[in-house]
Write an enzyme that holds these catalytic residues in place. Structure first.
Site, PDB file in Angstrom:
ATOM      1  N   TYR A  43       1.042  -1.453  -0.069  1.00  0.00           N
ATOM      2  CA  TYR A  43      -0.497  -0.288   0.059  1.00  0.00           C
ATOM      3  C   TYR A  43       1.003   1.313  -0.077  1.00  0.00           C
ATOM      4  O   TYR A  43       0.892   2.282  -0.416  1.00  0.00           O
ATOM      5  CB  TYR A  43      -0.608   0.167   1.390  1.00  0.00           C
ATOM      6  CG  TYR A  43      -1.403   1.393   1.140  1.00  0.00           C
ATOM      7  CD1 TYR A  43      -2.970   1.438   0.829  1.00  0.00           C
ATOM      8  CD2 TYR A  43      -1.439   2.067   2.133  1.00  0.00           C
ATOM      9  CE1 TYR A  43      -3.406   2.945   0.801  1.00  0.00           C
ATOM     10  CE2 TYR A  43      -2.093   3.148   2.460  1.00  0.00           C
ATOM     11  CZ  TYR A  43      -3.874   3.676   2.034  1.00  0.00           C
ATOM     12  OH  TYR A  43      -3.742   4.536   1.812  1.00  0.00           O
ATOM     13  N   LYS A  92       0.866   4.564  -2.670  1.00  0.00           N
ATOM     14  CA  LYS A  92       0.213   5.590  -2.343  1.00  0.00           C
ATOM     15  C   LYS A  92       1.980   6.721  -2.981  1.00  0.00           C
ATOM     16  O   LYS A  92       1.985   7.524  -3.208  1.00  0.00           O
ATOM     17  CB  LYS A  92       0.431   6.339  -1.234  1.00  0.00           C
ATOM     18  CG  LYS A  92      -1.107   5.025  -0.767  1.00  0.00           C
ATOM     19  CD  LYS A  92      -2.338   6.664  -1.639  1.00  0.00           C
ATOM     20  CE  LYS A  92      -3.411   6.005  -1.268  1.00  0.00           C
ATOM     21  NZ  LYS A  92      -4.502   7.034  -2.046  1.00  0.00           N
ATOM     22  N   THR A 131     -12.576   6.485   7.678  1.00  0.00           N
ATOM     23  CA  THR A 131     -13.784   5.409   5.841  1.00  0.00           C
ATOM     24  C   THR A 131     -14.199   4.245   5.649  1.00  0.00           C
ATOM     25  O   THR A 131     -13.807   3.711   7.068  1.00  0.00           O
ATOM     26  CB  THR A 131     -13.300   6.310   4.319  1.00  0.00           C
ATOM     27  OG1 THR A 131     -11.983   5.473   4.775  1.00  0.00           O
ATOM     28  CG2 THR A 131     -12.614   8.312   4.742  1.00  0.00           C
TER      29      THR A 131
END
Length: 352
Positions: free
Chosen positions: A219, A223, A256
């Site tokens: 990840y 990014k 989120t």
């Protein structure tokens, strides 16, 4: 989008929810690297969507706009008068998002377009559809992401799933929409990064993590690639005269669906996140750096915006910390060339 936490070696929270934040930061092993965007003017720290100028007549596309910060982006832009295209995978969730927006913004101009960023044929199909239906595109917000699925997955094109969804899909989408962006008087591309970049590196020997898959490192790489892409896009726009402002933003740590859909709420990371979520930013707060980058007249191409509180997890708006590799123009150009090769996508040559 909730992004992973960083901890400073010299700072240890001592009690209550602060200690839980520290534990989670240690768990995710993110260390901030001191640095800053060069030659950039910081924004007003108290800037918020109420300061946004009218977006009447402007057209935006937001990927992943059915939930989280993408939804907040879409709703806020629509409330400011913009025409908004939400691009995401699930048409049902897309319609639900539109219905919710119109409940709050009755005159909202918002539509849904289906796209699977992990499938480059789907990305190209979206670009072709919009090329025939939109007169131009004033803003592209590359927001959608997945985070740290416990098992390595592969995309329809054979790429590691986080690399494909978070980075490569947005790379191809930006290329596909470049002609529409160039029809705008002041086009902007805002690409979402993460405080995870401070743990990231670009594994040029194994970009797809075929040899050893580690969810959070993968990840972080995706990014970091997004941040490098944002900076390189600005350099290439300047060189080729595209007239595009390319900016990056990160939300700090916001509540989120990213953890639930990635490592899962039953994972160690998920349990830590659940224990501290009441102290995290809302999705609306996390969206502020993106909305500033997308709309503020004083926002600058090549800048990276985010919260400036402890470890940049929350707090007033400002210039985000840039890790050294993200500023390495040679590494960014190398990644760009490799990405063009593995996706079969070419941006116009410099100077054209």
């Amino acid at each position: 989008m909730i992004n992973i936490l960083r901890t400073r070696n010299t700072r240890v929270a001592r009690s209550g929810w602060q200690s839980r934040l520290a534990v989670c930061g240690v768990l995710l092993s993110c260390v901030i690297v001191v640095g800053s965007a060069a030659a950039q003017s910081p924004p007003q720290p108290d800037w918020n969507p109420a300061d946004m100028p009218s977006q009447e007549g402007r057209i935006f596309l937001v990927t992943g706009g059915t939930s989280g910060m993408g939804y907040e982006d879409a709703k806020t832009l629509a409330a400011a008068g913009a025409q908004v295209v939400i691009a995401a995978r699930n048409p049902q969730r897309g319609q639900e998002a539109i219905d919710r927006i119109k409940q709050e913004v009755p005159n909202a101009q918002v539509q849904f377009e289906s796209v699977d960023l992990s499938d480059l044929s789907s990305v190209r199909a979206l670009g072709q559809r919009l090329g025939t239906t939109l007169p131009r595109l004033d803003g592209l917000i590359n927001n959608a992401a997945i985070m740290a699925p416990p098992e390595r997955g592969t995309s329809a094109d054979g790429l590691e799933m986080q690399f494909a969804t978070n980075y490569a899909g947005h790379f191809v989408l930006t290329a596909e929409l470049l002609p529409l962006l160039r029809k705008s008087d002041s086009p902007r591309v805002v690409t979402l990064s993460s405080i995870a970049v401070h743990r990231g590196s670009i594994n040029f020997d194994d970009l797809q993590f075929t040899q050893a898959y580690e969810p959070m490192l993968t990840y972080a790489q995706s990014k970091l690639a997004c941040l490098m892409f944002a900076f390189e896009l600005q350099r290439r726009s300047d060189a080729a005269g595209w007239g595009i402002q390319s900016l990056a933003a990160h939300p700090g740590v916001a509540v989120t669906e990213l953890v639930a859909r990635g490592p899962g709420l039953e994972s160690e990371q998920g349990r830590q996140w659940s224990a501290m979520r009441e102290h995290l930013q809302t999705a609306a707060q996390g969206a502020v750096p993106t909305l500033y980058a997308a709309t503020a007249p004083e926002a600058q191409g090549g800048a990276y915006y985010g919260p400036t509180g402890p470890n940049e997890m929350a707090g007033p708006l400002g210039l985000a910390t840039v890790p050294p590799l993200a500023s390495d123009a040679a590494a960014a150009a190398r990644l760009w060339t490799i990405t063009e090769e593995i996706t079969g996508t070419r941006f116009p040559a410099r100077g054209r």
